[in-house]
Scaffold this motif. Structure first.
Motif, PDB file in Angstrom:
ATOM      1  N   ARG A 123      36.320  39.846  41.199  1.00  0.00           N
ATOM      2  CA  ARG A 123      36.679  40.470  39.907  1.00  0.00           C
ATOM      3  C   ARG A 123      37.369  39.455  38.992  1.00  0.00           C
ATOM      4  O   ARG A 123      38.166  38.626  39.463  1.00  0.00           O
ATOM      5  CB  ARG A 123      37.536  41.716  40.140  1.00  0.00           C
ATOM      6  CG  ARG A 123      38.861  41.478  40.771  1.00  0.00           C
ATOM      7  CD  ARG A 123      39.517  42.783  41.219  1.00  0.00           C
ATOM      8  NE  ARG A 123      38.768  43.407  42.307  1.00  0.00           N
ATOM      9  CZ  ARG A 123      38.942  44.652  42.749  1.00  0.00           C
ATOM     10  NH1 ARG A 123      39.846  45.429  42.202  1.00  0.00           N
ATOM     11  NH2 ARG A 123      38.211  45.136  43.733  1.00  0.00           N
TER      12      ARG A 123
ATOM     13  N   ALA B 250      39.715  37.861  44.511  1.00  0.00           N
ATOM     14  CA  ALA B 250      40.378  37.730  43.211  1.00  0.00           C
ATOM     15  C   ALA B 250      41.865  37.485  43.378  1.00  0.00           C
ATOM     16  O   ALA B 250      42.494  36.873  42.517  1.00  0.00           O
ATOM     17  CB  ALA B 250      40.156  38.989  42.386  1.00  0.00           C
ATOM     18  N   GLN B 251      42.426  37.937  44.490  1.00  0.00           N
ATOM     19  CA  GLN B 251      43.866  37.711  44.697  1.00  0.00           C
ATOM     20  C   GLN B 251      44.129  36.220  44.939  1.00  0.00           C
ATOM     21  O   GLN B 251      45.096  35.665  44.428  1.00  0.00           O
ATOM     22  CB  GLN B 251      44.370  38.575  45.853  1.00  0.00           C
ATOM     23  CG  GLN B 251      44.284  40.062  45.516  1.00  0.00           C
ATOM     24  CD  GLN B 251      44.768  40.975  46.631  1.00  0.00           C
ATOM     25  OE1 GLN B 251      45.257  40.514  47.657  1.00  0.00           O
ATOM     26  NE2 GLN B 251      44.612  42.270  46.425  1.00  0.00           N
TER      27      GLN B 251
ATOM     28  N   ILE C 154      34.209  46.154  47.090  1.00  0.00           N
ATOM     29  CA  ILE C 154      34.954  46.030  48.354  1.00  0.00           C
ATOM     30  C   ILE C 154      35.837  47.245  48.634  1.00  0.00           C
ATOM     31  O   ILE C 154      35.851  47.759  49.761  1.00  0.00           O
ATOM     32  CB  ILE C 154      35.750  44.689  48.384  1.00  0.00           C
ATOM     33  CG1 ILE C 154      36.413  44.474  49.739  1.00  0.00           C
ATOM     34  CG2 ILE C 154      36.765  44.589  47.258  1.00  0.00           C
ATOM     35  CD1 ILE C 154      35.470  44.142  50.848  1.00  0.00           C
ATOM     36  N   ASP C 155      36.555  47.751  47.638  1.00  0.00           N
ATOM     37  CA  ASP C 155      37.487  48.859  47.897  1.00  0.00           C
ATOM     38  C   ASP C 155      36.773  50.211  47.989  1.00  0.00           C
ATOM     39  O   ASP C 155      37.380  51.211  48.383  1.00  0.00           O
ATOM     40  CB  ASP C 155      38.553  48.926  46.791  1.00  0.00           C
ATOM     41  CG  ASP C 155      39.465  47.701  46.795  1.00  0.00           C
ATOM     42  OD1 ASP C 155      39.504  46.983  47.821  1.00  0.00           O
ATOM     43  OD2 ASP C 155      40.132  47.470  45.766  1.00  0.00           O
TER      44      ASP C 155
ATOM     45  N   GLY D 191      35.659  35.089  48.835  1.00  0.00           N
ATOM     46  CA  GLY D 191      35.521  35.599  47.476  1.00  0.00           C
ATOM     47  C   GLY D 191      36.631  36.621  47.276  1.00  0.00           C
ATOM     48  O   GLY D 191      36.462  37.789  47.601  1.00  0.00           O
TER      49      GLY D 191
ATOM     50  N   ARG E  96      48.326  43.176  36.439  1.00  0.00           N
ATOM     51  CA  ARG E  96      48.260  41.951  35.626  1.00  0.00           C
ATOM     52  C   ARG E  96      48.960  42.135  34.285  1.00  0.00           C
ATOM     53  O   ARG E  96      49.572  41.200  33.754  1.00  0.00           O
ATOM     54  CB  ARG E  96      46.793  41.543  35.446  1.00  0.00           C
ATOM     55  CG  ARG E  96      46.196  40.953  36.755  1.00  0.00           C
ATOM     56  CD  ARG E  96      44.686  40.973  36.734  1.00  0.00           C
ATOM     57  NE  ARG E  96      44.080  40.294  37.872  1.00  0.00           N
ATOM     58  CZ  ARG E  96      43.923  40.813  39.111  1.00  0.00           C
ATOM     59  NH1 ARG E  96      44.366  42.032  39.375  1.00  0.00           N
ATOM     60  NH2 ARG E  96      43.350  40.118  40.067  1.00  0.00           N
TER      61      ARG E  96
ATOM     62  N   LYS F   9      42.542  44.670  54.944  1.00  0.00           N
ATOM     63  CA  LYS F   9      43.073  45.487  53.839  1.00  0.00           C
ATOM     64  C   LYS F   9      44.267  46.293  54.360  1.00  0.00           C
ATOM     65  O   LYS F   9      44.834  45.954  55.393  1.00  0.00           O
ATOM     66  CB  LYS F   9      41.950  46.382  53.289  1.00  0.00           C
ATOM     67  CG  LYS F   9      40.795  45.582  52.681  1.00  0.00           C
ATOM     68  CD  LYS F   9      41.221  44.796  51.467  1.00  0.00           C
ATOM     69  CE  LYS F   9      40.049  44.065  50.828  1.00  0.00           C
ATOM     70  NZ  LYS F   9      40.470  43.219  49.711  1.00  0.00           N
TER      71      LYS F   9
ATOM     72  N   SER G   4      44.160  47.005  39.272  1.00  0.00           N
ATOM     73  CA  SER G   4      44.151  45.540  39.110  1.00  0.00           C
ATOM     74  C   SER G   4      44.658  45.149  37.727  1.00  0.00           C
ATOM     75  O   SER G   4      45.437  44.200  37.571  1.00  0.00           O
ATOM     76  CB  SER G   4      42.723  45.009  39.269  1.00  0.00           C
ATOM     77  OG  SER G   4      42.259  45.216  40.584  1.00  0.00           O
TER      78      SER G   4
ATOM     79  N   GLU H 123      36.097  41.124  55.251  1.00  0.00           N
ATOM     80  CA  GLU H 123      37.343  41.280  54.486  1.00  0.00           C
ATOM     81  C   GLU H 123      37.964  42.664  54.671  1.00  0.00           C
ATOM     82  O   GLU H 123      39.164  42.849  54.510  1.00  0.00           O
ATOM     83  CB  GLU H 123      37.076  41.035  53.002  1.00  0.00           C
ATOM     84  CG  GLU H 123      37.099  39.573  52.612  1.00  0.00           C
ATOM     85  CD  GLU H 123      38.475  38.950  52.803  1.00  0.00           C
ATOM     86  OE1 GLU H 123      39.419  39.401  52.146  1.00  0.00           O
ATOM     87  OE2 GLU H 123      38.597  38.040  53.629  1.00  0.00           O
TER      88      GLU H 123
ATOM     89  N   ARG I  99      46.004  32.454  53.145  1.00  0.00           N
ATOM     90  CA  ARG I  99      44.964  32.200  52.142  1.00  0.00           C
ATOM     91  C   ARG I  99      45.550  31.836  50.773  1.00  0.00           C
ATOM     92  O   ARG I  99      44.867  31.204  49.973  1.00  0.00           O
ATOM     93  CB  ARG I  99      44.022  33.414  52.039  1.00  0.00           C
ATOM     94  CG  ARG I  99      44.755  34.705  51.781  1.00  0.00           C
ATOM     95  CD  ARG I  99      43.845  35.919  51.655  1.00  0.00           C
ATOM     96  NE  ARG I  99      43.042  36.162  52.838  1.00  0.00           N
ATOM     97  CZ  ARG I  99      41.961  36.934  52.853  1.00  0.00           C
ATOM     98  NH1 ARG I  99      41.561  37.543  51.745  1.00  0.00           N
ATOM     99  NH2 ARG I  99      41.283  37.118  53.949  1.00  0.00           N
TER     100      ARG I  99
ATOM    101  N   ARG J 293      50.259  38.651  46.492  1.00  0.00           N
ATOM    102  CA  ARG J 293      49.534  37.380  46.361  1.00  0.00           C
ATOM    103  C   ARG J 293      49.620  36.829  44.934  1.00  0.00           C
ATOM    104  O   ARG J 293      49.828  35.632  44.742  1.00  0.00           O
ATOM    105  CB  ARG J 293      48.098  37.562  46.831  1.00  0.00           C
ATOM    106  CG  ARG J 293      48.050  37.951  48.325  1.00  0.00           C
ATOM    107  CD  ARG J 293      46.722  37.642  48.960  1.00  0.00           C
ATOM    108  NE  ARG J 293      46.692  38.025  50.364  1.00  0.00           N
ATOM    109  CZ  ARG J 293      46.084  39.126  50.841  1.00  0.00           C
ATOM    110  NH1 ARG J 293      45.453  39.962  50.011  1.00  0.00           N
ATOM    111  NH2 ARG J 293      46.092  39.388  52.136  1.00  0.00           N
TER     112      ARG J 293
HETATM  113  O1  LIG Z   1      42.802  41.164  42.471  1.00  0.00           O
HETATM  114  C1  LIG Z   1      42.896  42.398  42.637  1.00  0.00           C
HETATM  115  O2  LIG Z   1      43.451  43.138  41.808  1.00  0.00           O
HETATM  116  C2  LIG Z   1      42.285  42.979  43.855  1.00  0.00           C
HETATM  117  C3  LIG Z   1      41.398  42.245  44.590  1.00  0.00           C
HETATM  118  C4  LIG Z   1      40.754  42.728  45.821  1.00  0.00           C
HETATM  119  O3  LIG Z   1      41.353  42.088  46.919  1.00  0.00           O
HETATM  120  P1  LIG Z   1      40.890  40.631  47.447  1.00  0.00           P
HETATM  121  O4  LIG Z   1      41.192  39.647  46.408  1.00  0.00           O
HETATM  122  O5  LIG Z   1      41.734  40.407  48.676  1.00  0.00           O
HETATM  123  O6  LIG Z   1      39.441  40.762  47.759  1.00  0.00           O
HETATM  124  C5  LIG Z   1      40.879  44.231  45.984  1.00  0.00           C
HETATM  125  O7  LIG Z   1      40.549  44.598  47.308  1.00  0.00           O
HETATM  126  C6  LIG Z   1      42.257  44.731  45.643  1.00  0.00           C
HETATM  127  O8  LIG Z   1      42.315  46.129  45.737  1.00  0.00           O
HETATM  128  C7  LIG Z   1      42.642  44.366  44.233  1.00  0.00           C
END
Ligand SMILES: O=C(O)C1=C[C@@H](OP(=O)(O)O)[C@@H](O)[C@H](O)C1
Ligand SMILES: C=C(OP(=O)(O)O)C(=O)O
Length: 428
Positions: free
Chosen positions: A194, A168-169, A314-315, A166, A26, A342, A22, A338, A126, A98
């Motif tokens: 996150r 983060a993407q 989640i992962d 919920g 970024r 994936k 992640s 969710e 989304r 995303r």
């Molecule tokens: O923002 C990120 O870096 C991530 C967010 C999560 O996904 P979601 O935002 O779809 O939950 C996670 O499952 C993915 O591996 C990485």
């Protein structure tokens, strides 16, 4: 490529895991939008993050690989990206797709975002729906819910968005679009996801506000280049944590792991199950907390995992399910729909592949129910469904089985953890 994984007696020693996926994505994206040169150390050279580099190079950003894990990103500035003359191909990476859509929403040019077969099935509405609400033109299959997506951005207005998930993407895509919008743009989530985007935007000098449950940014805020030190990925460490927790006699030290509280659900749950995990040498590197993790095997018991815990791990759920097969009693994972969207439908694929080891796993509409305390059988031939987390979770199951297992399409592991097989070999 098939990979045969032999059972292991225990795991021991000291290791490091590759950089956080992640944070690596970024670092490239924010470095690309910044004024000045951003240095990135500890970058994850996994296929997903390489897709991010490739897409931003296609928009004219100079990104040099100084070594496998070190980058120099010469920022184009907030308004300096160029129209790509080819498709932006994100490969297998949902995060690239995303977050980049959020950035593209603010660009006064046309482009098309696509990816592999898994990406072309994953829900993009989304992010495309709120981005359209902000003023971007997006089209694609199923009215812009599926990639390939054609985007023509520019002239955005700020919104306050109540996200139904919920994620983060989703949050990050909207906040990134918000940098190009008039006024303020905010996101509210049902459960916190996150927060690497918020932390890293601040590190690049962008104010991020928290008020009334909304996280927001103001349009036009400039990013100023900085140094990014990427910590080890706790989602990658999770495979080793579970291996050490379930193989009797194990004692493993995993150095330099990110322990951002929005990501540490796996530590909390494994501890609740009875694993012995110590955080050593806790420190802060840049804007992210890190520690060395010492993990020793313990007698595990089943637990229920649900609600606000789910985005925090989640992962890690596929490998948590492997731990649950070795715990006394029943483990239930709920509120985790969710998982169905994936890289694979991880409720279905985790259950189907674990059953090949003789595990008792029931698919629930929003999670999994696992009857623990079973010896896993060798001889399984595992399909990864081209999902890196399934491949590695099943490799951990094979370590604790009573004979070797064969894992098909092993190369999917390179998405997030190049070198995983060798690393596991070194700690036996
Ligand atoms: O923002 C990120 O870096 C991530 C967010 C999560 O996904 P979601 O935002 O779809 O939950 C996670 O499952 C993915 O591996 C990485
Ligand atoms: C879901 C994942 O990644 P992404 O959404 O970026 O494809 C993952 O790495 O488990």
């Amino acid at each position: 490529m098939d990979m045969v994984i032999e059972p292991a007696g225990r795991v021991q020693g000291e290791v490091e895991v590759p950089g956080d996926k992640s944070i690596s994505h970024r670092a490239v994206m924010f470095g690309a939008l910044a004024d000045g040169v951003t240095h990135v150390r500890g970058f994850l050279p996994g296929a997903d993050c390489l897709s991010t580099i490739d897409c931003f190079r296609k928009m004219g950003v100079a990104i040099e690989r100084l070594s496998e894990t070190e980058l120099r990103v010469t920022g184009a500035g907030l308004h300096g990206l160029q129209e790509p003359d080819d498709l932006l191909d994100v490969g297998n990476s949902g995060t690239t797709a995303r977050l980049m859509l959020g950035i593209l929403a603010g660009q006064p040019f046309h482009c098309t975002v696509t990816g592999d077969a898994s990406i072309r099935r994953r829900p993009m509405g989304r992010v495309t729906n709120p981005l359209r609400e902000m003023g971007t033109k997006i089209d694609g299959r199923e009215d812009g819910r599926l990639a390939p997506l054609s985007v023509r951005g520019g002239n955005l207005r700020g919104i306050n968005y109540d996200s139904p998930v919920g994620s983060a993407q989703v949050k990050s895509a909207i906040l990134l679009a918000g940098l190009f919008a008039d006024g303020s743009t905010g996101v509210k989530e049902p459960e916190p996801s996150r927060d690497h985007t918020e932390r890293m935007l601040r590190a690049f000098g962008v104010p991020v506000f928290e008020a009334d449950g909304y996280t927001s940014v103001r349009g036009g805020a400039k990013l100023t280049a900085t140094e990014i030190e990427v910590p080890g990925d706790i989602s990658s460490a999770a495979f080793l944590l579970v291996a050490a927790a379930i193989l009797p006699g194990s004692d493993l030290l995993i150095r330099n792991v990110g322990i951002n509280p929005t990501r540490t659900g796996i530590l909390d749950v494994l501890r609740e199950m009875g694993a012995q995990i110590e955080l050593l040498n806790e420190r802060v590197s840049g804007d992210e907390p890190i520690a060395d993790l010492r993990v020793r095997a313990g007698a595990l018991r089943g637990v229920t995992v649900r609600g606000a815990m789910i985005p925090r791990l989640i992962d890690e759920i596929p490998v948590l399910a492997v731990a649950a097969t070795q715990a006394a009693g029943v483990t239930e994972i709920r509120d985790a729909k969710e998982l169905k969207v994936k890289e694979s439908n991880r409720i279905a694929t985790t259950a189907a592949e674990l059953r090949k080891f003789g595990a008792q796993v029931e698919e629930l509409e929003d999670g999994l129910r696992i009857i623990g305390g079973m010896k896993l059988r060798g001889g399984a031939i595992v399909e990864t469904h081209h999902d890196h987390r399934i491949a590695m979770a099943m490799a951990v199951a094979a370590l604790v089985a009573d004979g070797p297992a064969t894992i098909r399409d092993w190369e999917s592991v390179d998405v997030s953890f190049p070198g995983f097989a060798q690393l596991v070999q070194n700690i036996r």
